[in-house]
Scaffold this motif. Sequence first.
Motif, PDB file in Angstrom:
ATOM      1  N   TYR A  13     -15.368  26.725   6.497  1.00 55.68           N
ATOM      2  CA  TYR A  13     -14.146  26.198   5.897  1.00 55.68           C
ATOM      3  C   TYR A  13     -13.554  27.206   4.912  1.00 55.68           C
ATOM      4  O   TYR A  13     -14.216  28.169   4.496  1.00 55.68           O
ATOM      5  CB  TYR A  13     -14.449  24.895   5.167  1.00 55.68           C
ATOM      6  N   ASP A  14     -12.329  26.959   4.521  1.00 51.21           N
ATOM      7  CA  ASP A  14     -11.651  27.812   3.551  1.00 51.21           C
ATOM      8  C   ASP A  14     -12.145  27.421   2.161  1.00 51.21           C
ATOM      9  O   ASP A  14     -11.566  26.564   1.483  1.00 51.21           O
ATOM     10  CB  ASP A  14     -10.139  27.619   3.677  1.00 51.21           C
ATOM     11  N   VAL A  15     -13.260  28.031   1.750  1.00 56.12           N
ATOM     12  CA  VAL A  15     -13.948  27.606   0.533  1.00 56.12           C
ATOM     13  C   VAL A  15     -13.673  28.566  -0.621  1.00 56.12           C
ATOM     14  O   VAL A  15     -13.150  29.671  -0.440  1.00 56.12           O
ATOM     15  CB  VAL A  15     -15.473  27.520   0.776  1.00 56.12           C
ATOM     16  N   ILE A  16     -14.045  28.113  -1.798  1.00 59.52           N
ATOM     17  CA  ILE A  16     -13.971  28.968  -2.995  1.00 59.52           C
ATOM     18  C   ILE A  16     -15.049  30.038  -2.868  1.00 59.52           C
ATOM     19  O   ILE A  16     -16.240  29.742  -2.776  1.00 59.52           O
ATOM     20  CB  ILE A  16     -14.191  28.136  -4.263  1.00 59.52           C
ATOM     21  N   THR A  17     -14.646  31.284  -2.840  1.00 60.10           N
ATOM     22  CA  THR A  17     -15.589  32.397  -2.715  1.00 60.10           C
ATOM     23  C   THR A  17     -15.713  33.216  -3.989  1.00 60.10           C
ATOM     24  O   THR A  17     -16.617  34.033  -4.106  1.00 60.10           O
ATOM     25  CB  THR A  17     -15.169  33.317  -1.556  1.00 60.10           C
ATOM     26  N   SER A  18     -14.822  33.014  -4.920  1.00 58.76           N
ATOM     27  CA  SER A  18     -14.876  33.761  -6.182  1.00 58.76           C
ATOM     28  C   SER A  18     -15.829  33.074  -7.155  1.00 58.76           C
ATOM     29  O   SER A  18     -15.628  31.897  -7.502  1.00 58.76           O
ATOM     30  CB  SER A  18     -13.481  33.838  -6.814  1.00 58.76           C
ATOM     31  N   PRO A  19     -16.871  33.762  -7.632  1.00 55.82           N
ATOM     32  CA  PRO A  19     -17.777  33.152  -8.613  1.00 55.82           C
ATOM     33  C   PRO A  19     -17.050  32.705  -9.876  1.00 55.82           C
ATOM     34  O   PRO A  19     -17.354  31.639 -10.424  1.00 55.82           O
ATOM     35  CB  PRO A  19     -18.789  34.263  -8.913  1.00 55.82           C
ATOM     36  N   GLU A  20     -16.099  33.507 -10.313  1.00 60.42           N
ATOM     37  CA  GLU A  20     -15.382  33.175 -11.542  1.00 60.42           C
ATOM     38  C   GLU A  20     -14.514  31.925 -11.356  1.00 60.42           C
ATOM     39  O   GLU A  20     -14.455  31.059 -12.241  1.00 60.42           O
ATOM     40  CB  GLU A  20     -14.514  34.357 -11.978  1.00 60.42           C
ATOM     41  N   GLN A  21     -13.872  31.815 -10.202  1.00 59.10           N
ATOM     42  CA  GLN A  21     -13.059  30.624  -9.943  1.00 59.10           C
ATOM     43  C   GLN A  21     -13.932  29.380  -9.828  1.00 59.10           C
ATOM     44  O   GLN A  21     -13.552  28.303 -10.300  1.00 59.10           O
ATOM     45  CB  GLN A  21     -12.247  30.823  -8.658  1.00 59.10           C
TER      46      GLN A  21
END
Length: 835
Positions: A17-25
């Motif tokens: 899926y189009d997931v959050i990949t940025s650790p900071e985000q």
Amino acid sequence: MTFDARWGSNSRQVSNYDVITSPEQFMELTYAAQRNAAIYHLGYSAADAHVYANRKLLDTSENGPIGYLLYTIPDGQSLINPDGTFNPNATRGYSDGTYYYTPDDWSKATFRNGLRQEYNVSVSGGNDRFNYYVSAAYLNDEGIIDNSAFDRLSTRASVEYQAKKWLKIGTNISYSFSKSKYPDLQTESGSSGNAFQVANYIAPVYPIFVRNADGSLMMNTTYNRPVYDYGDGQSTNFTRAYMSMANPASSLLYDTEEYLTDLFNGKWFVQLTPIEGLSITGNVGLTIDNTRTHIISNPLYGQSASYKGQALQVAERIKGLNLQALANYRKTFFDKHTFDFLLGYESYEWNNEYTQAIGNNLYNPGSWAVNNTLNDDRRKGYGSYGAYSTRGYFGRINYDFDSKYFASFSYRRDGSSRFHPKNRWGNFYSVSAAWDIAHESFMMSTSEWLDQLKLRASFGQQGNDGIGNNYAYLDQFTISGATEWSDGLLSYKGNPDLTWETSNAFNVGVDFSLWKGMLSGSAEFFNRQTSDMLYNKPVAPSLGYSSIPMNIGSMRNSGFEIELNYRPVTTRNITWDINYNATFVNNKILKLAPELEGELISGSSIYREGESMYQLYMVKYAGVDPATGRALYWGKDAEGNEFPTTDWSVAYNGDTASGAQANRCATGNLLPVVYGGFGTTLKVYGFDLAIACSYQLGGKIFDSGYQEMMGTGTSGEYGRTFHKDILNAWTPENPYTDVPRLDAEEAYPFFNYTTTRGLITSNYLAINNITLGYTLPSSVTKRIGIESIRVYGAADNLALWSARKGLDPRQSYTSSTTSTYTAMRCISGGVKVVF
């Protein structure tokens, strides 16, 4: 003689899926969930909530949403600023003096592209009395995760010999040896050993590897491999909030699981022709599957480390023997009346012998033999045996009048050992008729453009005894004991009244062909009704068993199918074909068992008489309260009026105090309105192109994978990633949205409280195959003694388009997830040589 060689590369067809990949985000979103919890549930001020949320992000106890320290933060500063943005002065990476912690890309470390190579060679020949075919093949197919692969060496030989004018004999024998590396748990959703589950759902902040304090990868010197972080507080000093004690990427490297299969299939026949038109045939079919399983759970890391590794050794033998006796008589009278009579008897015997041994504490970490384990009370053995058999008698009569009128009638009587002797036998029959109108004399004027116009109708029955247990009519007990036998415990509740499930299929259709095959196809109406459906009905556990096999009712699938083939171009050097097919289907439950009173609810599924079996039963989502940001659900008051409520339980169960009624509702039929495929083949001056596609339109599906990524950040979701749609969550500045606020204390997060919010269209379009090839001119190949040479490239499972990235509606008609082994794409090329 033919030789075909093919090489290719395997990769994931369906991405995550189009997931959050940025650790900071991700840290910003987790902060928002904790901050809102402090404001809306703990009564904190905005300033105090900011301090609270930052403190929670750095909480490495079991109450922390992350469990790890992953950033170096300047003294006096916080990880997240008061406005909810990440502090740019905080740097990724943290050292506690022993280990260094930094986020890793789990998908990149877990998935790979695998090599596929395949070789086939065959030789055939014969004359008017003797024909033979011999082939051999090798396949090596690497999976898209480590330690997953399939190797197979196979061979086949078939011979037919007309020994006498009245005697023909033949055989078809195949043998294959395969070695399958199929890591366990990859198809079990929710398992900590499932690489797809963990890599797709884990938050983007966690390290997958253990690093030394200087940031270098820690290596295992025995295996010369990296050391992996299991998030268990033992491999490093921190404990992961999600899937603690799990690291499937490590298990795939350090553990071993392989299945070695010897598979033999043999068929032999003898055919006697004592008089013209009469043939008497005896067929023998034998299948033997010997499969050995070797599993090593490594002694160093993961759940098996506590008992110093484990070895599992399995030997399983499955045998199936099929015997047939057939008598067939065919005779034509007066050049127009042709009769074909068939009588037959068939028997099938199946048995399964299973032996397993397991032990702990490995001496040699690379050996799967159970003798390689410590001989203590944890070394155990197990064995079982199962058998199943059927008998059948059948007959058939075919009639053909002048190749214009056709009729057929057949009957068979089958018996199954899965049913009680009084219900063991079932009777099934079929009848069909057809009329080829194009051959009528009054259609002669159409012969120049009409090749075929055949009307046909049929009715047929088929029996099914598949209930999942070979002794389903018997109560079955488990007994055990070390020094003496224990009393038997009921392990399976049998049903002596169980009998055959019967499918009745009625079809009416037309086949046509125009302009010498330029346009051809068929159209068909079908009505398939299944009665006495076999089902393991759930019951109250207080009865001492959880289900009972039953014949619970009847169901109907009806619809319309169409198939079209069009050849717009046919010349000596160019041929172009286009094909299309579509199926429109409707499902309805006609009758359930009387004691069900017309309705059966099982979890989130509901089965009602007069409605589709492909529907779900769930709370209706009512959107988001723009004032508070909480999710709303449709409840029902005592008068039957619907009202929005933030209490999911009131909508699900009702409320005695207020008089509210339970308001779960059926979703209605989720089946697509139409599904099918289309494609084309084009041959131009030696080049050939083929494209095959499939599609589905008009249905809905519950996207459970998406549901797991769209919670509110509660403790049950700690350590999981979010779908990017979470960025549209409610805030005071974004009050009009369908995504509730992030809230770590939300009582009913979408993550594990199912509602109609998870429904989405199941429409899809897939490119199943594209093949492009070139065949060298025969004038060139025959000069070197070769009949033909073709080089080609192919793409299998090339692409899938659906309503949401990561959604694969092909998994089922009701729900979909990405937490299991997904379909593979293969891009390959090869050469085929015919001598």
